[in-house]
Every structure is written in structure tokens, then in C-alpha cells.
Scaffold this active site. Structure first.
Site, short mmCIF file in Angstrom:
data_model
loop_
_atom_site.label_atom_id
_atom_site.label_comp_id
_atom_site.label_asym_id
_atom_site.label_seq_id
_atom_site.Cartn_x
_atom_site.Cartn_y
_atom_site.Cartn_z
N ASP A 159 37.39 47.16 36.36
CA ASP A 159 37.48 45.70 36.21
C ASP A 159 36.10 45.11 35.99
O ASP A 159 35.08 45.67 36.41
CB ASP A 159 38.17 45.06 37.44
CG ASP A 159 37.43 45.32 38.75
OD1 ASP A 159 36.98 46.47 38.96
OD2 ASP A 159 37.29 44.38 39.55
N GLU A 208 37.40 45.99 42.04
CA GLU A 208 36.09 46.04 42.71
C GLU A 208 35.39 44.70 42.71
O GLU A 208 34.73 44.33 43.68
CB GLU A 208 35.20 47.11 42.08
CG GLU A 208 34.00 47.51 42.93
CD GLU A 208 32.78 46.60 42.80
OE1 GLU A 208 31.92 46.67 43.67
OE2 GLU A 208 32.71 45.82 41.83
ZN LIG Z 1 30.19 46.97 39.79
#
Ligand SMILES: [Zn+2]
Length: 402
Positions: A87, A152
Site C-alpha cells: 500500500d 502498513e
Molecule cells: Zn513504508
């Protein structure tokens, strides 16, 4: 551990093979950059990663329940996990970007594009580390797991936690491929959010004396929180913890005496602080002033539709300087580059908040990306470093000692 001469010969072969695979690795990175993958919307990038993991010959390829892409090589005793997230953060203003964020361009030996430095360059490195092990037909007493991770940017560690605690895959070691410019990282500061609330009594604004104004009640609380900034725990490596009142909220009723007021405290943690220790410290300050404190939940929805809401708490961590994993990383780097990579700590937070900070799994970082390009319109990764990182990842399992 094999003889040093064997390992140096292995390093030479791995580098040669890495050069040969460079065009495929570069193409894979370009494909990833071209796929938009904001947090919680990683599905197509996960699909693309699974396809590459199959193409390089992983023994097993799957998507776990939280929607992470996983590939496995080998069935040996020691389980080593390579983690890089798919992501990216969102583009604020595409007009500020010298190249379009989702249209990868190679310029001066670097590939530009959204997520190149955070962390798609890392994904292309760990996947091609595995590809090299397969291409050279290498094996050892290890199981290598390569993970294109999700979530994340918004909730670092939540997707990794799901892999470990929901799906029952517990690695013995974790390597994170976030930006390090090919040096090693052994820790990071942590962060958490605390909500502090006071209640008053509502009344019509024309007769404020009938109510109790929650904003006025909050004023000494904010001052007291600010006053504790000099007393937060200090780390020899990271310096002092930090705390800032970052948000204030109340009922949106401008013609009433507000019945409640809540502030958000952004807290930066040093390793060793826990959710309990942070809350206890803040409660000791605010409860005598009539306020309550709690750790809010972070809402998290995976692209597979799973809710992973959990406390907004991301602890710091620091791997002991003498831990053998650091020596292994240095030895693998030295075999490739003639000298051991230097060891530092990260200024930002990573999935290590879970694996090292909560699950106590020895964790180390190395990635080809450079911190100065992370979350900037100059987002890019050097293609030579991308290739070197893949060689490092192919080599590392053979340098890991007991
Ligand atoms: Zn990162």
C-alpha cells in the site's frame, strides 16, 4: 555456517544472477507502480505480486486472510520472513509531481513513481531475492516467506499481526525492506494516540451559568499535559519521547454550553514503553483534574473485507547491538559490497511495531529505497540499488547463524 570462501563465491554467483534478472525485476516494479494501491485497496497489487511469486517458482503461493501476498521457498527449520508493503500513501496534489505518480518513468538510473521508495522498491527486492534463490537452485535449512504486505501506511503491523495470530504463521526472524539506502536498521520509535475527555453540563448559551462548560474544564488539562513533556521516558538511542495535543473536539452546537470536550494526544514512544505505562502516566496527570483517558481503536478494513480494528498503539523497538542477526546482516552485506553496511535506526514507524514491538521476533531492516524520497513527489528508487538489495535478500539466509 559454510566456509567463508564458499560464501564469498556464493555472493559472486548471486550478484551475477541478479544482474541477469534485473530487466524482469525492473518490469515487476514498473507494473506495481502502475497499480494504484492505497491502504485497504491493495487487491490488484496483491494479485500482481502473487502472479510474480508464481512466475519465479515459489513452492507455495497464497493470499492470507488479511489479504497479504505470500510466497514460500523451502521447508527448512528456521522460518525467515521478508516483509515489504504494497500500500502507498495518497497523492495530495498530482500537479506537484515531476512525473505522473502512476506512470513509472526511468530517469538517471532510478525508477520514479508513487510508492517506488515506500515500499514497492522493497517488494521488488524481496521477491527477486527469492527469485535468485530459485534461479540458482540454492537451498538450506530454512523456510523463506516473502510477503507483499497490506495496510502498513494506516496501521503498521496490523496485517502482519493477522498473519501471525489469525493464520498461525510465526517467523523466527523478520527482515523489513523499508527505506535504508542499503544500510541496516535495528529499531524505531513507536507511536500511539490517547483520547482525554472531560464532561460538563449543557445549557443554552444565553444562560451559561446554568451549565458547566467542558471547554473551560479542559483548559487546565491541556496545560498539565503540555507540562509533562519534559518528564517523558528518554532512550539513549532515540532521545526523549514526545507528546503533543493534536486535536480538540466537542459537540457542534455553537449556541450551547458544551457538555463534553475531548482532546487527542499524539505520543511518540521510546522502546520499553507499553500501552499500560503510557495510559498510567497520562491518567496520573489528568484524572486529578476530572478527566478520563483511553486508547482509541483504529478502524481497519482489509481489501478482503476483514475488520482488523485494534488499539491505536504501535510500540517502538530496538534489537540489541549484540544480536547475531545484526552480524548476519553485516556479513551478508560485506560479502556483496566489500564492507559491512552501517547500522542505524529508523525515524519512522514500520511493521516492526508488531513483529519486534509486540511479538518479540528478532527484526532487522534493509531496503534499496532512500528515506529522503519517501512520501515526496520525488518518489523514486535507484535501479542499481534495487538489484543489489535482491542479491542481499538472496544471500542473507545463508549467513544466519544460531
Ligand atoms: Zn513504508
Amino acid at each position: 555456517m559454510k566456509m567463508k570462501t564458499d560464501l564469498n563465491d556464493l555472493a559472486r554467483r548471486v550478484r551475477e544472477a541478479a544482474r541477469a534478472l534485473a530487466p524482469k525485476q525492473t518490469q515487476f516494479l514498473a507494473d506495481l507502480i502502475a497499480i494504484r494501491s492505497y491502504t485497504g485497496e491493495e487487491g490488484p497489487a496483491v494479485e500482481r505480486t502473487l502472479r510474480e511469486l508464481r512466475a519465479i517458482g515459489c513452492d507455495k503461493v497464497w493470499q492470507d486472510s488479511a489479504g497479504n501476498a505470500l510466497g514460500q521457498i523451502g521447508h527448512g527449520q528456521r522460518v525467515i520472513l521478508y516483509d515489504a508493503h504494497l500500500d502507498t500513501n495518497q497523492v495530495a496534489d498530482a500537479g506537484e509531481w515531476p512525473h505522473r505518480p502512476l506512470e513509472p518513468v526511468i530517469e538517471n538510473g532510478a525508477m520514479w513513481g508513487l510508492g517506488a521508495s515506500d515500499c514497492k522498491g522493497g517488494v521488488a527486492s524481496i521477491v527477486y531475492g527469492a527469485a535468485l534463490i530459485k534461479a540458482l537452485n540454492l537451498s538450506g535449512d530454512f523456510t523463506l516467506l516473502v510477503m507483499g504486505a497490506t495496510l502498513e501506511e494506516d496501521a503498521e503491523g496490523f496485517a502482519l499481526r493477522s498473519l501471525v495470530e489469525r493464520d498461525g504463521v510465526r517467523p523466527d526472524l523478520v527482515m523489513l525492506a523499508e527505506a535504508t539506502d542499503l544500510t541496516l536498521r535495528r529499531g524505531q520509535k513507536g507511536r500511539c494516540e490517547v483520547r482525554v475527555r472531560v464532561t460538563g453540563r449543557a445549557a443554552h448559551a444565553s444562560q451559561p451559568e446554568l451549565g458547566e462548560n467542558a471547554i473551560l474544564k479542559m483548559m487546565p488539562v491541556v496545560a498539565a499535559l503540555e507540562g509533562t513533556n519534559q518528564t517523558l521516558p528518554v532512550s539513549a538511542v532515540f532521545g526523549p519521547g514526545k507528546q503533543v495535543v493534536s486535536l480538540i473536539e466537542g459537540p457542534h452546537t455553537p449556541n450551547s454550553v458544551p457538555s463534553w470536550c475531548e482532546v487527542t494526544v499524539d505520543r511518540r514512544l521510546v522502546p520499553g514503553e507499553t500501552a499500560e505505562s503510557v495510559l498510567a502516566g497520562i491518567r496520573a496527570v489528568v484524572e486529578p483534574l476530572g478527566a478520563t483517558a483511553r486508547l482509541p481503536d483504529q478502524p481497519v478494513l482489509t481489501h478482503t473485507g476483514l475488520r482488523l480494528d485494534g488499539p491505536c498503539y504501535f510500540p517502538g523497538w530496538l534489537l540489541d547491538e549484540a544480536h547475531p542477526l545484526i552480524a548476519s546482516g553485516q556479513a551478508a552485506g560485506a560479502a556483496l559490497w566489500g564492507r559491512p553496511p552501517k547500522v542505524d535506526v529508523w525515524r519512522f514507524s514500520t511493521d516492526g511495531a508488531y513483529c519486534a514491538g509486540m511479538a518479540n521476533i528478532p527484526t532487522l531492516g534493509l531496503g534499496p529505497e532512500e528515506e529522503k524520497y519517501v512520501h515526496t513527489p520525488e518518489d523514486q528508487v535507484d535501479l542499481n540499488k534495487l538489484n543489489e538489495a535482491a542479491a542481499f535478500y538472496a544471500l542473507l539466509p545463508f549467513f544466519v547463524n544460531d
